[in-house]
Design an enzyme around this catalytic site. Structure first.
Site, PDB file in Angstrom:
ATOM      1  N   CYS A   1      20.129  16.809  16.537  1.00 49.72           N
ATOM      2  CA  CYS A   1      20.725  18.007  15.673  1.00 49.72           C
ATOM      3  C   CYS A   1      20.684  19.167  16.002  1.00 49.72           C
ATOM      4  CB  CYS A   1      19.629  17.776  13.852  1.00 49.72           C
ATOM      5  SG  CYS A   1      18.183  18.695  14.405  1.00 49.72           S
ATOM      6  N   ASP A  34      45.185  39.542  43.316  1.00 52.56           N
ATOM      7  CA  ASP A  34      45.537  40.103  44.582  1.00 52.56           C
ATOM      8  C   ASP A  34      47.107  39.890  45.351  1.00 52.56           C
ATOM      9  OD1 ASP A  34      44.759  41.295  47.229  1.00 52.56           O
ATOM     10  OD2 ASP A  34      44.036  38.604  47.803  1.00 52.56           O
ATOM     11  N   ASP A  53      41.596  35.703  46.821  1.00 55.40           N
ATOM     12  CA  ASP A  53      41.535  34.995  47.493  1.00 55.40           C
ATOM     13  C   ASP A  53      39.324  34.771  48.177  1.00 55.40           C
ATOM     14  OD1 ASP A  53      41.292  36.696  49.850  1.00 55.40           O
ATOM     15  OD2 ASP A  53      42.904  36.728  50.817  1.00 55.40           O
ATOM     16  N   ASP A  64      37.838  39.624  48.857  1.00 51.52           N
ATOM     17  CA  ASP A  64      37.830  39.742  47.453  1.00 51.52           C
ATOM     18  C   ASP A  64      36.565  40.192  47.192  1.00 51.52           C
ATOM     19  OD1 ASP A  64      40.639  41.313  48.198  1.00 51.52           O
ATOM     20  OD2 ASP A  64      41.361  39.267  46.913  1.00 51.52           O
TER      21      ASP A  64
HETATM   22  P1  ADP Z   1      45.922  42.669  50.626  1.00 47.36           P
HETATM   23  O1  ADP Z   1      44.915  43.393  49.200  1.00 47.36           O
HETATM   24  O2  ADP Z   1      46.694  42.511  50.955  1.00 47.36           O
HETATM   25  O3  ADP Z   1      44.735  41.169  51.220  1.00 47.36           O
HETATM   26  P2  ADP Z   1      44.008  44.160  52.647  1.00 47.36           P
HETATM   27  O4  ADP Z   1      42.707  44.698  51.611  1.00 47.36           O
HETATM   28  O5  ADP Z   1      43.193  42.709  53.390  1.00 47.36           O
HETATM   29  O6  ADP Z   1      44.799  43.718  51.994  1.00 47.36           O
HETATM   30  O7  ADP Z   1      44.166  44.749  53.878  1.00 47.36           O
HETATM   31  C1  ADP Z   1      45.047  45.526  53.596  1.00 47.36           C
HETATM   32  C2  ADP Z   1      45.985  46.222  54.803  1.00 47.36           C
HETATM   33  O8  ADP Z   1      45.133  46.426  55.780  1.00 47.36           O
HETATM   34  C3  ADP Z   1      46.805  45.131  55.326  1.00 47.36           C
HETATM   35  O9  ADP Z   1      48.075  45.293  54.764  1.00 47.36           O
HETATM   36  C4  ADP Z   1      47.006  45.360  56.839  1.00 47.36           C
HETATM   37  O10 ADP Z   1      47.882  46.653  56.264  1.00 47.36           O
HETATM   38  C5  ADP Z   1      45.514  46.271  57.078  1.00 47.36           C
HETATM   39  N1  ADP Z   1      45.136  45.063  58.172  1.00 47.36           N
HETATM   40  C6  ADP Z   1      43.614  44.188  57.672  1.00 47.36           C
HETATM   41  N2  ADP Z   1      42.959  43.918  58.452  1.00 47.36           N
HETATM   42  C7  ADP Z   1      43.749  43.913  59.679  1.00 47.36           C
HETATM   43  C8  ADP Z   1      44.640  43.813  60.436  1.00 47.36           C
HETATM   44  N3  ADP Z   1      42.873  42.365  61.207  1.00 47.36           N
HETATM   45  N4  ADP Z   1      45.537  43.553  61.515  1.00 47.36           N
HETATM   46  C9  ADP Z   1      45.998  43.979  60.991  1.00 47.36           C
HETATM   47  N5  ADP Z   1      46.138  44.974  60.026  1.00 47.36           N
HETATM   48  C10 ADP Z   1      45.083  44.798  58.886  1.00 47.36           C
HETATM   49 MG    MG Z   2      43.081  40.143  50.582  1.00 49.27          MG
END
Ligand code: ADP
Ligand code: MG
Length: 748
Positions: A16, A436, A635, A639
């Site tokens: 119970c 995201d 993802d 994040d």
């Molecule tokens: P989201 O929120 O779209 O997942 P992120 O926070 O991962 O994006 O990244 C934001 C931005 O930072 C991307 O749109 C890109 O302009 C830049 N960025 C991040 N990592 C890289 C990388 N390895 N090479 C080039 N640009 C990058």
């Molecule tokens: Mg992302």
């Protein structure tokens, strides 16, 4: 370091809702036990404890002393199935024995109406006496044999001052029996009008309670069907490649590093990496996604999935408890056994309920004895026994755990894993769903679609420098650039001093040059001018593409345009969510224009763009400010902070990567319908639980006054103890059947 250990025990005697609190209390009383959570539906308890301070046997003796002996769950599958089958068998045979013994009692007690001969015989004093003695004999047998454990547990718990539903049955049947014994053997003691026996009530009640338990045991078996389905996916054997050729081996002998062959139509025996061959594999049993996935050299495959028409040669990476399938089973079992906040309320109520009912039964008994004119003792007895029987809180104990089991099980079938039990309850009340962009609303497999450079730079040179740097990055944007460089067969020299800034970009030294790649704000933050590229940045972003700026030795060399297609059903799902009254918001680190473009396409009007990971956290907190519950879908890679901040963090699994720690819910398929499915399941399950609680509580409470005979003075209506027993069994069965309906929740 932490010495926390987790263990599951199968616990017997829990019948119970009030037992739940008792078992948990008994365990928690020991300092070494951090948490104990009972699942009445599986008759098990999950204990988190410090294994330095108490042993497994120590825990078992805590249970033993509390009157609920436990057994360790070794192989979850066999133990559960065996235990369940044993339970079903035991209740079945006990019910059958009780029924066979009860039938003649019922016939004799109703005798007058059944046949003239019987009625004539019973009308003689001698015949009546003999009939009563036979009824006494059979009923006593029912109580001592099939009903023994029921009545014994009931009295034992009453004596220990923790009456439970068995106590209600025990007091009720024993009272009816004792009264009838007096009427049979010491007839003179009773006033003439009170000379009657109620043996049949006791016998019928016990039979019905046993029938109810039998049905319960069977239905409980069905609630675990989801896990059994998952366990059944495990292939028993694998075809192993050895020096001496191919050998069939039992799955338990397979080790990481073994090479196994998966023939067409066979299921994949273990997690691994494809080293030869190609095929399409149906992963729907794990991810819920119906379309088969192509597997080529270097693809990951998951044990339990079904190979299509090609031959795959797989190098085994994980087996046994480490395998994806085993992890999923564990998550599902944990979710199924988890406790929702609502359960605390149920426990508080049931803890008061049984003593309150005992009080009401006593008052009923006293009141009728006092007020009724003739046959008062009989009346007092019948009504108080009926009160005891109708009030059994067994349905209450089942109300939440059964719904949770079936709901989370159905969720697992759709590729939705609830890692945190609470989220099953929280998700239904979510007002804002923040998503995201990259990899969640979009495919997450971007492609480099355009390159615009300052006049003094050359396409291939720049791309080769950038790709050298991006090779070290996990970001989808990085992968698209590397893929483009590979397609052009460019060489990618070593880079040094690599540095990645989340949400910004990457930097490093390649061939003596200082290279920066990333968002426009990244270059700005490094004091690099990029005005010359403004027009192109806006042009690319206006199409919804991500502009990526490149700087070489402090000079802006150009801008790359990366396009990430929106997921096919994203718009559809956003609409469905909005139809469920959920406000959908998009949070992204991407360029504002590009983000706005995607949002417009999807019908999302709430956009937060160009934020760093902690900016996402800030946005979620803002949404939470007015007290609303917020869910975040991301993802899981970069994040994690947002996932952890949201009331419910939902991680979109990339393929079969399920070990996503900061999330509450894992969506195994990349398909967004998982988000809508998770919310739908939460809503359905919580509604189901509320229905169950309503039926378990309201219905008992409504019938108590009827059982107490409150209607009698007005309508002449009484609830006989037998009817009360039938009604009580019905409420348990109703609750179970209602919970089982959750198996048919439709995918969104
Ligand atoms: P989201 O929120 O779209 O997942 P992120 O926070 O991962 O994006 O990244 C934001 C931005 O930072 C991307 O749109 C890109 O302009 C830049 N960025 C991040 N990592 C890289 C990388 N390895 N090479 C080039 N640009 C990058
Ligand atoms: Mg992302």
């Amino acid at each position: 370091m932490s010495d926390k250990a987790l263990i599951n025990f199968q616990v017997s005697n829990m019948t119970c809702a009030s037992c739940v609190a008792r078992v948990e209390k008994a365990l928690m009383a020991d300092d070494a036990v951090e948490s104990a959570s009972v699942n009445l539906a599986t008759e098990s308890v999950q204990i988190t404890y410090s294994d330095h301070q108490i042993s497994e046997n120590g825990l078992l003796s805590l249970l033993e002393n509390a009157g609920y002996p436990g057994t360790p769950v070794r192989s979850a599958r066999e133990d559960q199935q065996e235990q369940r089958a044993r339970n079903i068998r035991s209740y079945k045979s006990r019910f059958l024995i009780a029924a066979v013994l009860t039938l003649p009692v019922v016939v004799l007690s109703m005798g007058a109406g059944l046949s003239d001969a019987l009625s004539n015989w019973l009308s003689t004093a001698r015949g009546l006496k003999i009939s009563w003695i036979i009824q006494w004999l059979l009923t006593t047998l029912v109580m001592l044999w099939p009903g023994n454990s029921l009545i014994r547990t009931g009295w034992k718990n009453l004596i220990k001052r923790r009456p439970d539903m068995n106590s209600l049955v025990a007091i009720g049947t024993t009272a009816a029996w004792t009264y009838s014994v007096v009427a049979t053997f010491f007839t003179e003691v009773l006033p003439t009008e009170s000379r009657a026996v109620y043996f049949e009530a006791s016998a019928v009640i016990i039979s019905l309670v046993l029938l109810g338990r039998y049905f319960e045991a069977r239905a409980k078996g069905q609630t675990g069907a989801a896990v059994e389905k998952l366990l059944a996916l495990q292939a028993p054997n694998a075809l192993v490649e050895t020096d001496g050729g191919l050998h069939e081996m039992p799955i338990d002998d397979i080790q990481p590093g073994f090479i196994v062959h998966v023939r067409p139509g066979e299921s994949v025996p273990a997690d691994g990496l494809v080293i030869r061959g190609s095929s399409f594999v149906n992963e729907s049993m794990i991810t819920g996604e119906p379309i088969p996935v192509e597997k080529v050299e270097n693809s990951k495959v998951t044990g339990g999935t079904l190979n299509g028409s090609g031959l795959l040669v797989v190098s085994v990476t994980q087996v046994g408890a480490d395998s994806v399938l085993a992890q999923i089973v564990r998550l599902v079992q944990e979710a199924q056994g988890s406790r929702l906040p609502i359960q605390d309320l149920v426990n508080v109520i049931t803890a008061w309920f049984v003593p309150a009912i005992l009080g009401i039964a006593l008052v009923t008994f006293g009141a009728w004895l006092f007020f009724a004119e003739s046959g008062s003792l009989t009346f007092a007895l019948v009504t108080s026994v009926a009160v005891l029987i109708i009030a059994c809180p067994c349905a209450m104990g089942l109300a939440t755990p059964t719904s949770i089991m079936v709901g989370t099980g159905r969720a697992a079938e759709m590729g939705v894993l609830f890692q945190q039990g609470d989220s099953l309850q929280t998700l239904q009340s979510v007002k804002t769903l923040a998503m995201d962009k990259t990899g969640t609303l979009t495919e997450g497999h971007p492609e480099l679609v355009a390159v615009q450079l300052a006049p003094e730079f050359n396409d291939n040179d720049v791309l080769s420098l950038v790709a050298s740097l991006e090779q070290a990055s996990e970001h989808p944007v990085a992968k698209s650039i590397v893929a483009a460089a590979k397609a052009r067969k460019l060489n990618m020299p070593e880079c040094s001093d690599f540095n990645a800034t989340a949400g910004m970009g990457v930097s490093g030294d390649v061939e003596g040059k200082r290279v920066l790649v990333g968002a426009d704000r990244f270059l700005t933050s490094q004091g690099i001018q990029w005005d010359s590229m403004t027009a192109y940045v806006e042009q690319f972003a206006g199409k919804g593409h991500t502009p990526i700026l490149v700087s070489i030795d402090g000079v802006c060399a150009g801008v790359l345009s990366v396009a990430d297609p929106i997921k096919a059903n994203a718009k559809d799902i956003v609409q469905k969510l909005q139809a469920m009254d959920v406000r959908v918001a998009m949070l992204t680190g991407d360029n504002r224009l590009a983000a706005q473009h995607v949002a417009n396409e999807l019908g999302i009007d709430e956009v937060v763009a160009e934020v760093l990971p902690d900016g996402k956290v800030e946005s979620i907190k803002t949404y939470q400010d007015n007290g609303d519950k917020v869910a975040f879908v991301g993802d899981g890679m970069n994040d994690a902070p947002a996932l952890a901040t949201a009331d419910v963090g939902m991680a979109i699994g990339t393929g079969t990567d399920i070990a996503i720690e900061s999330s509450d819910v894992v969506l195994l398929s990349g398909d967004l319908s998982g988000v809508a499915n998770a919310i739908a399941i939460s809503k359905h399950t919580m509604r189901n639980i509320k229905q169950n609680l309503f039926w378990a509580f309201a219905y008992n409470i409504l019938l108590i006054p009827v059982a107490a005979g409150l209607l009698y003075p007005f309508t002449g209506q009484l609830l006989s103890p037998k009817l009360a027993a039938a009604a009580m069994a019905f409420s348990s069965i109703f609750v179970l059947l209602n919970a089982l309906r959750l198996r048919w929740i439709k995918a969104q």
